[in-house]
Each structure stands twice: as C-alpha cells, then as structure tokens.
Write an enzyme that holds these catalytic residues in place. Sequence first.
Site, short mmCIF file in Angstrom:
data_model
loop_
_atom_site.label_atom_id
_atom_site.label_comp_id
_atom_site.label_asym_id
_atom_site.label_seq_id
_atom_site.Cartn_x
_atom_site.Cartn_y
_atom_site.Cartn_z
N ASP A 181 34.69 37.40 56.23
CA ASP A 181 34.43 38.76 55.78
C ASP A 181 34.27 39.74 56.95
OD1 ASP A 181 33.53 40.66 53.63
OD2 ASP A 181 31.73 40.68 54.87
N ASP A 238 33.58 32.50 50.99
CA ASP A 238 33.57 33.80 51.63
C ASP A 238 32.41 33.80 52.62
OD1 ASP A 238 33.84 36.55 52.15
OD2 ASP A 238 34.47 36.91 50.09
N ASP A 268 30.41 33.19 32.48
CA ASP A 268 28.99 32.87 32.37
C ASP A 268 28.83 31.59 31.54
OD1 ASP A 268 26.22 32.92 32.12
OD2 ASP A 268 26.25 34.39 30.48
N ASP A 278 23.17 34.17 30.54
CA ASP A 278 22.35 35.25 31.10
C ASP A 278 23.20 36.48 31.41
OD1 ASP A 278 23.75 34.40 33.28
OD2 ASP A 278 22.01 33.98 34.54
N GLU A 300 39.45 38.93 57.21
CA GLU A 300 39.65 40.27 56.66
C GLU A 300 39.65 41.24 57.84
OE1 GLU A 300 37.59 43.50 53.65
OE2 GLU A 300 36.37 42.31 55.00
N ASP A 333 28.89 32.35 36.79
CA ASP A 333 28.21 31.36 37.62
C ASP A 333 29.14 30.20 37.95
OD1 ASP A 333 28.11 29.69 35.23
OD2 ASP A 333 26.56 31.09 34.56
N ASN A 346 25.60 29.97 31.17
CA ASN A 346 24.25 29.70 30.66
C ASN A 346 23.62 30.88 29.92
OD1 ASN A 346 23.97 31.31 32.87
ND2 ASN A 346 22.22 30.23 33.74
N HIS A 377 38.51 42.15 45.15
CA HIS A 377 37.31 42.71 44.51
C HIS A 377 36.91 44.07 45.11
CE1 HIS A 377 36.19 41.02 48.26
NE2 HIS A 377 35.01 41.60 48.19
N ASP A 378 37.61 44.54 46.12
CA ASP A 378 37.29 45.83 46.74
C ASP A 378 38.22 46.96 46.29
OD1 ASP A 378 35.20 44.81 48.25
OD2 ASP A 378 36.49 44.30 49.94
C1 GLC Z 1 34.17 43.21 52.94
C2 GLC Z 1 34.02 42.76 51.51
C3 GLC Z 1 33.31 43.84 50.75
C4 GLC Z 1 31.96 44.08 51.37
C5 GLC Z 1 32.06 44.32 52.87
C6 GLC Z 1 30.74 44.15 53.54
O1 GLC Z 1 34.97 44.32 53.06
O2 GLC Z 1 35.26 42.43 50.96
O3 GLC Z 1 33.19 43.55 49.39
O4 GLC Z 1 31.35 45.19 50.77
O5 GLC Z 1 32.92 43.42 53.51
O6 GLC Z 1 30.39 42.79 53.58
CA CA Z 2 25.14 32.76 34.21
#
Ligand code: GLC
Ligand code: CA
Length: 569
Positions: A206, A100, A23, A27, A264, A31, A25, A341-342
């Site tokens: 994605d 992405d 971060d 909040d 993906e 970012d 700024n 991130h999943d």
């Molecule tokens: C992909 C992304 C995931 C998202 C899903 C729907 O699997 O990696 O984070 O929830 O698509 O867009």
């Molecule tokens: Ca921020």
Amino acid sequence: MNNNKNWWRDSIGYIIYPESFKDSNGDGIGDIQGIISKLDYLHDLGVNLLWICPLFDSPMDDNGYDVSDYYRINPRFGTNEDFKTLLEEAHRRDIRILIDFVLNHTSDEHPWFQMALRNENSKERGYYFFRKGKRDENGELLPPNNWKGFFATSAWKQVEGSDDFYLHIFSEKMPDVNWGNPELRERYYEIARFYLDMGVDGFRLDALAHLAKDLSFSDSDKEADASGLVLDTDKFSNRPELFAYLAEFKEKVFSHYDCLTVGEVGGEISPQNSLLFSDREKGSINMVFNFDTVWDNGAYGSIDKTDEEIRTNLIELKQNFKKWYDVCHEHADMPLYWCNHDHPRVLSQYGDVRFRNESAKMLLTTLLFMYGTPFIYNGDEIGMSNVRWEKPEDFYGDVGNKNSVKYWRRQGYSEEEIVRFLNRSSRINARTPFQWENAPYAGFSNVEPFERVNDNYKEGVNALDEMNDPWSIINFSQYAIYKRRLPEIKEIIDKGSWDILDIRHPDVFAYMHEYNGQRLIVVSNFRPYNVFFSFYYRIHDVILHNYDNVLLDDHVFTLRPFECFLLKV
Ligand code: GLC
Ligand code: CA
C-alpha cells in the site's frame, strides 16, 4: 496449485474489499468466513489470485488502512484462525492470496505511536516524524511546513499540549512511519515473514511510492490552494532512498520466498521510473499499479464540471496503455486494472448504466486480453455501478471525502455541486455491499449493512439472477476468463507483439497481438452510440462478442453502443 516460477503471469486476479463482500455472522459487515463461503463462486468464475484489502486490527478511520496491530486480524472480520482457514481453503482451490500490507503509516492507536507520544525519548519516537511547529509574527503556532496531505488537510497534526507536530500524508489518525530508521524497517520485515511463513502468497504494498520523504521538510513552492497548502507529491513520492529500502526488503525477505509483490505507485511516476521498482533483474518487487489509466474521463478533481462535461478521453486512455506497455513489457511484469476500492465503479466511469450489459462486457474484454496480469474488482463481473447519493453526509464513510466536504463548503461550493461531484468520483461507490441475490440487502447480510445497498439488485444486477441468464454479464465474464486462461491464447498474448490499431480513433479501442502468424484482435466501442471502424482483416473466429450478430460491410464495422469483439484473424 500452479507452482510454475512466476505463477502470477498465469493468474487472473480479483480484488476483494472485505467489509462489503459477504457477511457471515449477521452484523452487517463483511468478514473472512463470508469470503470463505464464496471461494467456490470465485473458483467457478475462474480467478485464481485474490488481493484482499486490509484485514488487520484497526479503528477503521480509513477502513483498515490505519493498522493498530499487524499481528491480529480485525475482530470485525474474524480471527487469526479464520484467516488461516481462508488460506487453506483458497489454496485447496488453487487460489492464491495477496494481503494488503500498509507500510507507509500506522494507526495513531498503534502501540508504537502511543509510546512515541508518551515518551519523547522512546525508540518508537524515532519510528515517526515529529517536528517543531513554526510561529508566525503574531506568535501563532503553525505546522512545520505548507505540505498538504491526500485527504484535504495539512499533512501535520499538532501533538496536544506541545509545539510538536507529526507528519501524516493521509488522515490525521495515520501517522507516517520513518523508513529511514533501520529498526522500524526490521519491524516490517518481521511482519512480512510472519505472514509469508503462514502461507500467504504475497503482498499488495500500500502507498508504496511514499515511503521516503524530503527530509529537509522545506516548504513547497508550487501553487498553494485557498488555505495556503500544497499537495506536492514530489515531497514524498518515488524518492531515491525508497529504492534502497526496497532493495533491503528484497534481500532480507522477498528473495527467500516464492511470493508476489505488487506495489501501489502513485505520485505521478513515469513508466521509465517504474522500472526502478519492477525491473525483472534490477528491481525489488514484481509489479506496480500505476494510476495513468484510471481517470481518463476527467472526473478526477472535476468539481467545477457538470456531468455532461465528463467524457472518456479515449485517445489519451489508449496512449496511456501504450506508453506503459512499450516501455515496460520487456523488462517487467505488469498488472492490469480498471478500478479498485479507491475509485468509482468503472461501469459508471467508462461504461454507461443505460447499456449495462454491453458496456460491462466490453470493459472486461478490453482489459482482460491485454498483456499483463488482470485484476478484476469485486462486483465488476456482475456489472455493479455507482449509487445515486443524496447529501454530502452520505460520503462520510470515507475520511478523505469527509475532509473534502468541509474544505469545499469553506470554498463556497453549494451542497448540490458537492453531491454531484462526489456521486461521480467518490470511492464509496466501489464499497457498497456486493449484490449476491434478489433478497433483502441483496443477500449480502440478513441485517441492515454498514453501508447502503444499491437498489438495482432488485432489477437483476445480482450474481444469482445473472447465473440463470445465459446472456448475463457474469456468464460472459466466466467465459471470457476461461478463454483468457487457454494456453493457446495466453501464448499469443504473452509472447507476441502488441499494438493499438488506429490509436487516433476517438471512439474505438482496438488492439492486436501477433505471434507466429496468429493474430488476436479486440475491437471495442467506448460510446453509447453507433460508430464506424475500418477493418481490413479476414475474420477466422469470433471468440467473444457482446451482440448476437456482426455488422461488417465492405471493410467497415458498424459498432453499436459499447459493442466489442475478440477475434482471430
Ligand atoms: C492506498 C489505499 C487507500 C488508502 C491509502 C492510505 O491508496 O488504496 O484506500 O486510503 O492508501 O493507506
Ligand atoms: Ca460480519
């Protein structure tokens, strides 16, 4: 910048989840300026290809994967100008950027969908899937079929005040778009060109597997869950029309740019079929992320299991890597990843926090030296791990978890069971703020962040403290990446043969590359206890090692917890 053709084969990737990276700024939300301020850090680490999770404008129902304006950077992350600065600053450091690109759905707040809702005769109506619901014998309105989406609900949502439903295989705020509609496809090509012309180096595509659906929209006859719904991925994954869409995308867009496209591809695809996407000659994109190597500890869907029953099935894990390599490497480029991130943190999945230092280094080495383009998930280079969450509501930052909690409560699972399961499996674990230093909020922000910080930043799990410790995970990561990029090592990995040694060994992941009489071997113990491993080669060089002495006696290694080597033999 490295402008070699197929530059991604020389790249080390790094995945940034922008909300929790840095971060700038005050909040409490990560970012773009925050990312810019850490480019030197990333450059020093040695990575040169960033995949940044979605930055587009979004109501954040699914944390940015629900896009309401593809041409505008989400104000919580910055401005379009900030994004251009990020591109320039990254390129100045020889770092390339993948954005992405969410193609399977928009937000329900996207103007296309808003128009589609307002006007049944609009062209935008045809961008989505609207179908009439069914009436049961009591006259009650039901969704058009029994499909279940990925986020624990029906894949259909009724349009208020009408018998129509729209399809959403993710959250109800993410209506699926209709790739069969040529005009819709053009809309996406325009967006892609806009960013490629701006200078982005490519896309992580994605949910790519799902662009084509079974247009008969017939019920699935697979086994239904307790609410009568079926998550039947065959109905909307890897269907033939998808490959025609992608061929057109390539012809009209990708082939005109020097760009990398990584799809993906879930939906239980086989390595053979993955070549329909990524075959170097016949495919339309460069590589695909498969899902076969990310849940081999049984944690997925394991709500009925105790934590003790969860254990890495190493033989299966090795077989999965081997099967993908054997089928694909001659025909396609391949990415490597443990986690994104999943997923929960890989250190908590395949490693062990009691051996944080050893297991983080072992996991990195095992992945990094395989064939392919490695992608490191932000925070893995400092050994970040899962958080201990206390109640189901702690997971509500993920719309999928939130729906699941409701579903499990209806099924009668106790709060304790739900929390235990989500603690080990929730993707929220990978989305906690990055731990930069031992300062309030781990130096991620100077105010309370949007999501809880893992307290272990106070115990040395943070970038700054680690930089000052020669034996730390981050210093090892930097050194390992440096080694991985050395031309003489890369050559062996890229051009040589590769095989797993003793694939039936239940505890050790060992593999060997061989090229022109040179051999590179990785030996990794995946267990928190000592194991033995037979070894018949003469060691010429220990390139990487996570303990400070070697125990090799008469052709048998005694490998200590999570011990790992990279050797020249
Ligand atoms: C992909 C992304 C995931 C998202 C899903 C729907 O699997 O990696 O984070 O929830 O698509 O867009
Ligand atoms: Ca921020």
